[in-house]
Write a protein that holds these residues in place. Structure first.
Motif, PDB file in Angstrom:
ATOM      1  N   THR A 130     -18.502  38.112  -4.695  1.00  0.00           N
ATOM      2  CA  THR A 130     -19.936  38.383  -4.608  1.00  0.00           C
ATOM      3  C   THR A 130     -20.634  37.868  -5.856  1.00  0.00           C
ATOM      4  OG1 THR A 130     -21.592  40.062  -4.056  1.00  0.00           O
ATOM      5  CG2 THR A 130     -19.844  40.727  -5.603  1.00  0.00           C
ATOM      6  N   HIS A 131     -21.933  37.698  -5.756  1.00  0.00           N
ATOM      7  CA  HIS A 131     -22.771  37.251  -6.869  1.00  0.00           C
ATOM      8  C   HIS A 131     -23.817  38.337  -7.128  1.00  0.00           C
ATOM      9  CE1 HIS A 131     -21.132  33.491  -5.213  1.00  0.00           C
ATOM     10  NE2 HIS A 131     -21.113  33.114  -6.469  1.00  0.00           N
ATOM     11  N   PRO A 132     -23.520  39.299  -7.991  1.00  0.00           N
ATOM     12  CA  PRO A 132     -24.463  40.398  -8.235  1.00  0.00           C
ATOM     13  C   PRO A 132     -25.816  39.899  -8.739  1.00  0.00           C
ATOM     14  CG  PRO A 132     -22.332  40.836  -9.242  1.00  0.00           C
ATOM     15  CD  PRO A 132     -22.312  39.410  -8.787  1.00  0.00           C
ATOM     16  N   LEU A 133     -26.874  40.549  -8.262  1.00  0.00           N
ATOM     17  CA  LEU A 133     -28.225  40.146  -8.634  1.00  0.00           C
ATOM     18  C   LEU A 133     -28.626  40.600 -10.036  1.00  0.00           C
ATOM     19  CD1 LEU A 133     -30.169  40.822  -5.309  1.00  0.00           C
ATOM     20  CD2 LEU A 133     -29.421  38.626  -6.254  1.00  0.00           C
ATOM     21  N   ASP A 134     -28.016  41.671 -10.516  1.00  0.00           N
ATOM     22  CA  ASP A 134     -28.396  42.194 -11.824  1.00  0.00           C
ATOM     23  C   ASP A 134     -27.263  43.033 -12.400  1.00  0.00           C
ATOM     24  OD1 ASP A 134     -28.512  44.734 -10.559  1.00  0.00           O
ATOM     25  OD2 ASP A 134     -30.663  44.547 -10.210  1.00  0.00           O
ATOM     26  N   ASP A 135     -27.490  43.599 -13.587  1.00  0.00           N
ATOM     27  CA  ASP A 135     -26.450  44.381 -14.250  1.00  0.00           C
ATOM     28  C   ASP A 135     -26.109  45.667 -13.504  1.00  0.00           C
ATOM     29  OD1 ASP A 135     -26.119  42.486 -16.223  1.00  0.00           O
ATOM     30  OD2 ASP A 135     -27.509  43.458 -17.617  1.00  0.00           O
ATOM     31  N   ASN A 136     -27.073  46.264 -12.820  1.00  0.00           N
ATOM     32  CA  ASN A 136     -26.779  47.472 -12.033  1.00  0.00           C
ATOM     33  C   ASN A 136     -25.826  47.146 -10.888  1.00  0.00           C
ATOM     34  OD1 ASN A 136     -28.361  49.160 -13.591  1.00  0.00           O
ATOM     35  ND2 ASN A 136     -30.162  48.927 -12.297  1.00  0.00           N
ATOM     36  N   ALA A 137     -26.090  46.042 -10.195  1.00  0.00           N
ATOM     37  CA  ALA A 137     -25.202  45.628  -9.109  1.00  0.00           C
ATOM     38  C   ALA A 137     -23.825  45.265  -9.668  1.00  0.00           C
ATOM     39  CB  ALA A 137     -25.797  44.451  -8.344  1.00  0.00           C
ATOM     40  N   ARG A 138     -23.811  44.596 -10.819  1.00  0.00           N
ATOM     41  CA  ARG A 138     -22.546  44.224 -11.463  1.00  0.00           C
ATOM     42  C   ARG A 138     -21.726  45.477 -11.784  1.00  0.00           C
ATOM     43  NH1 ARG A 138     -20.652  39.827 -13.138  1.00  0.00           N
ATOM     44  NH2 ARG A 138     -22.564  38.680 -12.789  1.00  0.00           N
ATOM     45  N   ALA A 139     -22.370  46.505 -12.306  1.00  0.00           N
ATOM     46  CA  ALA A 139     -21.676  47.755 -12.636  1.00  0.00           C
ATOM     47  C   ALA A 139     -21.153  48.434 -11.369  1.00  0.00           C
ATOM     48  CB  ALA A 139     -22.608  48.687 -13.407  1.00  0.00           C
ATOM     49  N   PHE A 140     -21.934  48.394 -10.294  1.00  0.00           N
ATOM     50  CA  PHE A 140     -21.504  48.970  -9.026  1.00  0.00           C
ATOM     51  C   PHE A 140     -20.214  48.307  -8.556  1.00  0.00           C
ATOM     52  CE2 PHE A 140     -21.463  48.332  -4.378  1.00  0.00           C
ATOM     53  CZ  PHE A 140     -21.351  49.646  -3.945  1.00  0.00           C
ATOM     54  N   TYR A 141     -20.191  46.981  -8.533  1.00  0.00           N
ATOM     55  CA  TYR A 141     -19.005  46.270  -8.063  1.00  0.00           C
ATOM     56  C   TYR A 141     -17.814  46.484  -9.007  1.00  0.00           C
ATOM     57  CZ  TYR A 141     -21.824  44.068  -4.481  1.00  0.00           C
ATOM     58  OH  TYR A 141     -22.623  43.851  -3.389  1.00  0.00           O
ATOM     59  N   GLN A 142     -18.081  46.555 -10.272  1.00  0.00           N
ATOM     60  CA  GLN A 142     -16.999  46.789 -11.230  1.00  0.00           C
ATOM     61  C   GLN A 142     -16.331  48.148 -10.977  1.00  0.00           C
ATOM     62  OE1 GLN A 142     -18.189  46.493 -15.348  1.00  0.00           O
ATOM     63  NE2 GLN A 142     -16.200  45.651 -15.869  1.00  0.00           N
ATOM     64  N   ARG A 143     -17.131  49.162 -10.649  1.00  0.00           N
ATOM     65  CA  ARG A 143     -16.562  50.482 -10.334  1.00  0.00           C
ATOM     66  C   ARG A 143     -15.623  50.414  -9.122  1.00  0.00           C
ATOM     67  NH1 ARG A 143     -21.830  52.072 -11.538  1.00  0.00           N
ATOM     68  NH2 ARG A 143     -22.386  52.298  -9.340  1.00  0.00           N
ATOM     69  N   TRP A 144     -15.826  49.450  -8.259  1.00  0.00           N
ATOM     70  CA  TRP A 144     -15.003  49.300  -7.059  1.00  0.00           C
ATOM     71  C   TRP A 144     -13.838  48.338  -7.262  1.00  0.00           C
ATOM     72  CZ3 TRP A 144     -14.938  52.161  -2.772  1.00  0.00           C
ATOM     73  CH2 TRP A 144     -15.997  53.060  -2.603  1.00  0.00           C
TER      74      TRP A 144
END
Length: 170
Positions: A130-144
């Motif tokens: 995936t290509h996260p749109l921002d740091d919040n999305a990046r943190a969400f994916y990192q948690r998974w």
């Protein structure tokens, strides 16, 4: 309670117009492109409908086939691998503002993991990217469990299919 069984493919009569995740780009894509892409086979959009109003969409996720360059992977994962590497692309994941924080994203991502493993068993795929749109999305994916592809100029994130399988995803 929503479960993986309630995630289904986008239907033509789903109410895309009233969907609002708080991000204009994701809303606009869903309203203008999701159905057309579904019909042309460019991507597949899966939705989590409201159980009492099935055309009302609580959230959606879009998947497509893709590839990444082998050089973007850590050196330990490059050996004897094709270039480019086949992947499942998680294009968008969005939850309507009225349902954010209620577990909709968890259900959609769990379904996505299941779909990615199934695709890999059918045609082969190295990872879900995936290509996260921002740091919040990046943190969400990192948690998974997603990791950043550091050399990638777009800073895509990935999780290997073998790691999904090892965690029990079928």
């Amino acid at each position: 309670m929503e479960t993986l069984n309630t995630v289904r493919p986008l239907a033509e009569n789903d109410d895309r117009a009233s969907f609002d995740c708080g991000r204009a780009s994701l809303n606009g894509w869903f309203q203008r492109n999701a159905w057309r892409n579904q019909m042309t086979g460019v991507s597949r959009t899966y939705v989590l409908p409201d159980p009492t109003q099935p055309q009302q969409i609580r959230g959606y996720v879009t998947l497509a086939a893709g590839e990444i360059r082998r050089e973007f992977l850590p050196k330990s994962q490059q050996r004897n691998m094709p270039d480019p590497m086949p992947i499942v692309l998680l294009g968008q994941l969005a939850v309507d503002v009225a349902h954010q924080g209620s577990g909709v994203s968890k259900v959609l991502l769990a379904a996505t993991f299941t779909f990615a493993v199934h695709v890999s068993k059918t045609i082969g795929s190295f990872a879900l990217v995936t290509h996260p749109l921002d740091d919040n999305a990046r943190a969400f994916y990192q948690r998974w469990g997603f990791s950043t592809l550091e050399p990638d100029p777009q800073q895509a994130m990935y999780i290997r299919i073998r790691d999904l399988e090892a965690s029990g995803v079928q």
